[in-house]
Motif scaffolding. Structure first.
Motif, PDB file in Angstrom:
ATOM      1  N   LYS A 178       0.807  -1.225   0.000  1.00 29.68           N
ATOM      2  CA  LYS A 178       0.000   0.000   0.000  1.00 29.68           C
ATOM      3  C   LYS A 178       0.837   1.270   0.000  1.00 29.68           C
ATOM      4  O   LYS A 178       0.432   2.288  -0.569  1.00 29.68           O
ATOM      5  N   SER A 181       1.816   2.019  -3.614  1.00 28.42           N
ATOM      6  CA  SER A 181       0.707   2.490  -4.445  1.00 28.42           C
ATOM      7  C   SER A 181       0.317   3.912  -4.064  1.00 28.42           C
ATOM      8  O   SER A 181      -0.045   4.722  -4.927  1.00 28.42           O
ATOM      9  N   ASP A 182       0.428   4.247  -2.782  1.00 32.70           N
ATOM     10  CA  ASP A 182       0.178   5.628  -2.366  1.00 32.70           C
ATOM     11  C   ASP A 182       1.266   6.562  -2.885  1.00 32.70           C
ATOM     12  O   ASP A 182       0.990   7.700  -3.268  1.00 32.70           O
ATOM     13  N   ASP A 214      -4.488  -6.549  -4.538  1.00 30.55           N
ATOM     14  CA  ASP A 214      -5.337  -5.412  -4.905  1.00 30.55           C
ATOM     15  C   ASP A 214      -5.280  -5.202  -6.411  1.00 30.55           C
ATOM     16  O   ASP A 214      -4.278  -4.720  -6.943  1.00 30.55           O
TER      17      ASP A 214
END
Length: 293
Positions: A178, A181-182, A214
């Motif tokens: 995550k 991706s951020d 994801d």
């Protein structure tokens, strides 16, 4: 989710680039138990014993059956890191506080006619955890820790923390998808190639975590490829996105292939290899050579 462990094929790329002991039975159950629970968990004190020995770790939390898991996480964290003054454990404590706050705030709205003391205790716990969370947020405002920098930026838009988070993520200090991706979301407008590399890094981090993959990461790569007019990779990532979305509508793929005269057979095989690598948690852009496309 089915895991594929077959070797990744690399044969299509020339075409693509050219065109573009022994144990006694009685001991086995005990040994298995140790393997399943871990030595640390096996001998860890119970929440009840922690509260008896360290009552200040529990005094500001509710004592009834509500939010038991969230309450236990806070108590165990306070106990495990009672002698650790570094910033890293504070990130997990911030997250634990938030989870407990969300739970106990809802529970405090439940009214009792007979047991009003339970209602009052949960309301007191709500006030206490709000105070503890705000205090910890303030204490960590300027922390150099990359995880806390991420927290301060994502929760409060702290620009200094954002800068620290970007620098840390670019150095690859995180081991969870995550964060990358951020990072890609931050970089996507000013540096599309760096954003793409951050998304590749996100996919590679599934080797480190037991989390559901994801599919939005593939979708971001699809959009990024379209925005940069890399239609071959737009086709590939559209196909990968469709796989994770269980989408069998190939209209966009057909349109891309026809409009830009793409080598769809080669790209279909590449998309399959990428999909297999992601599902096997073995994604590596360099091994797949897609970092060069």
């Amino acid at each position: 989710m089915k895991i594929f462990r077959k070797p990744l094929k690399t044969t299509i790329y020339d075409n693509l680039f050219s065109k573009f002991s022994t144990f006694k039975p009685a001991t086995l159950p005990v040994f298995s138990l140790v393997l399943l629970t871990g030595c640390g968990d096996l001998f860890a004190p119970s929440v009840k014993s922690i509260c008896e020995d360290y009552p200040h770790f529990c005094a500001d939390l509710n004592t009834d059956g509500w939010c038991r898991a969230e309450r236990s996480d806070i108590i165990r964290h306070r106990f495990d890191y009672k002698d650790d003054k570094s910033d890293r454990p504070k990130y997990d404590l911030l997250i634990n506080y938030e989870k407990y706050q969300s739970c106990i705030s809802k529970a405090s709205q439940i009214e009792y006619i007979k047991y009003r003391e339970k209602e009052f205790a949960r309301k007191d716990a709500t006030v206490s955890i709000n105070k503890a969370l705000k205090q910890l947020q303030w204490q960590t405002k300027n922390s150099p820790d990359p995880y806390i920098s991420y927290y301060q930026w994502s929760r409060f838009g702290n620009e200094a923390a954002k800068g620290r988070f970007i620098a840390a993520a670019k150095q690859g200090v995180f081991t969870e998808p995550k964060y990358y991706s951020d990072l890609a979301g931050i970089l996507i407008d000013e540096d599309p190639r760096a954003a793409r590399d951050a998304l590749f890094m996100a996919l590679s981090q599934y080797a480190n975590v037991d989390q559901e993959i994801d599919g939005h990461i593939a979708s971001m790569l699809m959009t990024l490829s379209l925005d940069t007019e890399n239609y071959r990779m737009a086709y590939v990532w559209t196909k990968v996105t469709n796989h994770f979305a269980n989408n069998i509508n190939n209209a966009q793929l057909l349109a891309l292939g026809q409009q830009y005269a793409l080598p769809v057979d080669i790209l279909d095989r590449l998309a399959g290899e990428i999909t297999d690598a992601i599902e096997a948690r073995e994604f590596d852009a360099k091994t797949l050579k897609i970092d060069r496309l």
